[in-house]
Design an enzyme around this catalytic site. Structure first.
Site, PDB file in Angstrom:
ATOM      1  N   SER A  62     -13.487 -81.359 -21.811  1.00 13.01           N
ATOM      2  CA  SER A  62     -13.146 -82.330 -20.780  1.00 13.01           C
ATOM      3  C   SER A  62     -13.019 -81.654 -19.422  1.00 13.01           C
ATOM      4  CB  SER A  62     -11.833 -83.025 -21.136  1.00 13.01           C
ATOM      5  OG  SER A  62     -10.767 -82.183 -20.763  1.00 13.01           O
ATOM      6  N   LYS A  63     -12.928 -82.509 -18.404  1.00 12.18           N
ATOM      7  CA  LYS A  63     -12.837 -81.995 -17.032  1.00 12.18           C
ATOM      8  C   LYS A  63     -11.597 -81.133 -16.861  1.00 12.18           C
ATOM      9  CE  LYS A  63     -15.659 -85.550 -15.199  1.00 12.18           C
ATOM     10  NZ  LYS A  63     -16.135 -86.320 -14.118  1.00 12.18           N
ATOM     11  N   ARG A  64     -10.571 -81.446 -17.619  1.00 15.95           N
ATOM     12  CA  ARG A  64      -9.297 -80.734 -17.469  1.00 15.95           C
ATOM     13  C   ARG A  64      -9.299 -79.381 -18.193  1.00 15.95           C
ATOM     14  NH1 ARG A  64      -6.215 -82.291 -13.781  1.00 15.95           N
ATOM     15  NH2 ARG A  64      -6.684 -84.435 -13.233  1.00 15.95           N
ATOM     16  N   ASP A  65     -10.201 -79.241 -19.188  1.00 10.26           N
ATOM     17  CA  ASP A  65     -10.144 -78.045 -20.023  1.00 10.26           C
ATOM     18  C   ASP A  65     -10.368 -76.756 -19.252  1.00 10.26           C
ATOM     19  OD1 ASP A  65      -9.565 -79.269 -22.367  1.00 10.26           O
ATOM     20  OD2 ASP A  65     -11.656 -79.595 -22.917  1.00 10.26           O
TER      21      ASP A  65
ATOM     22  N   VAL B 294     -15.604 -75.743 -15.475  1.00 13.69           N
ATOM     23  CA  VAL B 294     -16.427 -76.749 -16.159  1.00 13.69           C
ATOM     24  C   VAL B 294     -17.300 -77.498 -15.154  1.00 13.69           C
ATOM     25  CG1 VAL B 294     -15.023 -77.178 -18.214  1.00 13.69           C
ATOM     26  CG2 VAL B 294     -14.556 -78.432 -16.144  1.00 13.69           C
TER      27      VAL B 294
END
Ligand code: GLU
Length: 510
Positions: free
Chosen positions: A264-267, A275
């Site tokens: 995900s974008k947050r990872d 990312v």
């Protein structure tokens, strides 16, 4: 006749492009080039509510940085311009009208409350809360109402949407180039909206119409669009375009490093790797997300890494130029299962590309970083520094982190080495050695080494005992490139002067 390969990458400008999206763009590009076809960039900005300023530029710049160049697109133009859906809005309604006329779509006048009521009723009866063949006749639409009433409402300007009319019981099947045959029963689907109340198309209609008009031969996109594919297949059929319907290929997801769920974008910032291709500053929150470019990755390394996340070459080759990828790529070798992101592997790729890169090219790349630090260096000098230290680093900006002393005198000294080695007569000996070095006419590594050997011999000390103090006095570091080569590169004046002032600069160990 074989159809010309034309593929498109169709992002919505709702934020920065995720590397999963970049991979989709890359696979489209590789497929197009492999088959001598065209790669098109279409901006799908029909949903104005989700529009994020700057996102379109971000997409264009990301692709440009990576060298994934569209043949047609918002910046490039092309035969089928405009390539931004918001500029094509007037084209879509006619196709929805055609579907209404031919009986494959209908007007629906339901209000939000009507829809909520239906949902609540169906849920209470433990039925799927869908607008479909089973529920539509109890709703307010042109199928359930009399013709008169429908005309009246339309004349009145009552708000309406246009919905596709799906068959009650039908198997929709299509061949996916990655997954094989996919079969979905129409009872699993619903009567999706094609035209919204504001008269504008939804993603489904605009996407299908544009793919048809732009003569797209293959739709290669992320797995998250697989559930929409049966609807698209029916749209092609009902619009009479089935013969030229693009082939479909849905790419599996990019997974988190532990394989548990979608990357995900947050990872990225949470797990310490980017990312996003480029750094992104959220226009609303001002929050910054790191990018591959700013983290010092080379675009070729990012391309290579992404290419292998979900596609396997026929042998074990790992390093591929873009051109080699084009030659080797095929959809048959795209994996059906998700690909785990591997941050170490990403670093490894960067390291390989960095080590293989020409030193003067690399010095051109880091020149702006040098300037930003206020350091100066001739081209040749910088290239020599790069050649000397790059072996130890994974990223271009790290070159300057490990080579600071090549540009400015050290202001701090490795504490451990100071404690262990900078004591007794060592400081005095370094000063004396500086006088010997000062007499050298041709300050090359060999000559300096010879002078050093003579000196330690005359003092009756081991070379090892003075080597580290010498490095410390000149660079402040405990380790680094081969010492005599480093001294040669720094030059006699710098070396001698740093050795002479070392005693005052280096704090005495307590
Ligand atoms: N606009 C869609 C997206 O944001 C495009 C999906 C497709 O390629 O059909 O990904």
């Amino acid at each position: 006749m074989e159809r010309k390969v034309r593929v498109r990458f169709a992002p919505s400008p709702t934020g920065p492009l995720h590397i999963g999206g970049v991979r989709t763009a890359l696979y489209n590009y590789l497929f197009a080039k492999k088959h001598g076809g065209d790669f098109i960039l279409r901006i799908e900005d029909t949903d104005q509510k989700r529009f994020v300023p700057g996102a379109e530029d971000y997409i264009n710049e990301s692709l440009a940085w990576l060298g994934i160049s569209p043949d047609e697109g918002v910046r490039q133009g092309g035969e089928f311009a405009p390539y931004r859906q918001s500029e094509r809005m007037s084209m879509y309604k006619q196709y929805a009208d055609q579907l209404v006329t031919s009986g494959y779509a209908y007007y629906a006048f339901d209000t939000t409350e009507d829809l909520e009521e239906m949902r609540a009723k169906l849920e209470a009866a433990r039925m799927p809360a869908k607008y479909d063949a089973s529920s539509r006749m109890s709703m307010k639409n042109s199928l359930s109402m009399s013709e008169d009433e429908v005309s009246k409402r339309l004349e009145n300007g009552d708000p309406y949407v246009i919905r596709i009319k799906l068959p009650r019981k039908e198997e929709v099947r299509f061949h996916d180039e990655v997954r094989g045959w996919v079969v979905v029963h129409s009872s699993q689907m619903d009567d999706k909206v094609l035209i919204k109340q504001d008269g504008l198309p939804t993603y489904h209609l605009a996407n299908v119409v544009d793919d048809h008009i732009m003569q797209i031969s293959h739709v290669i996109r992320g797995e998250e669009w697989l559930p929409s594919a049966p609807l698209h297949v029916l749209l092609y059929r009902y619009l009479g375009w089935e013969e030229t319907m693009p082939k479909l290929a849905h790419l599996s997801l990019l997974l988190k490093p532990d394989g548990k769920g979608k990357l995900s974008k947050r990872d990225g910032d949470r797990l310490g790797f980017p990312v996003f291709p480029l750094e992104w500053k959220d226009p609303k929150t001002q929050e910054i997300s790191s990018g591959y470019r700013e983290s010092g990755y080379l675009p070729e390394a990012v391309i290579n890494m992404l290419a292998l996340l979900g596609w396997h070459p026929s042998d074990n080759q790992e390093i591929f130029s873009l051109e080699e990828l084009v030659q080797a790529f095929s959809l048959e070798k795209v994996s059906k299962s998700g690909a785990k992101f591997d941050a170490d592997k990403a670093k490894w790729f960067n390291n390989r590309y960095l080590q293989a890169m020409d030193n003067s090219e690399l010095s051109t790349l880091i020149r702006p970083l040098l300037a930003a630090k206020g350091w100066e260096a001739e081209d040749e000098y910088l290239t020599n520094v790069v050649a000397m230290v790059k072996e130890k680093v994974n990223f271009a900006p790290e070159i300057l982190e490990v080579s600071e002393y090549f540009f400015v005198a050290p202001t701090s000294y490795d504490e451990k080495t100071v404690k262990k080695k900078w004591k007794g007569d060592t400081p005095a000996m370094i000063k004396e050695l500086a006088d010997d070095f000062d007499t050298i006419a041709l300050f090359t590594a060999d000559v300096v080494q010879e002078s050093f050997s003579k000196f330690v011999e005359s003092k009756g000390v081991s070379p090892g005992s003075l080597m580290q103090p010498l490095r410390l006095s000149v660079s402040g570091m405990a380790g680094g490139p081969p010492i005599f080569e480093m001294l040669e590169l720094l030059g006699k004046d710098v070396v001698v002067s740093r050795m002479r002032t070392a005693n005052e600069s280096i704090p005495s160990p307590e």
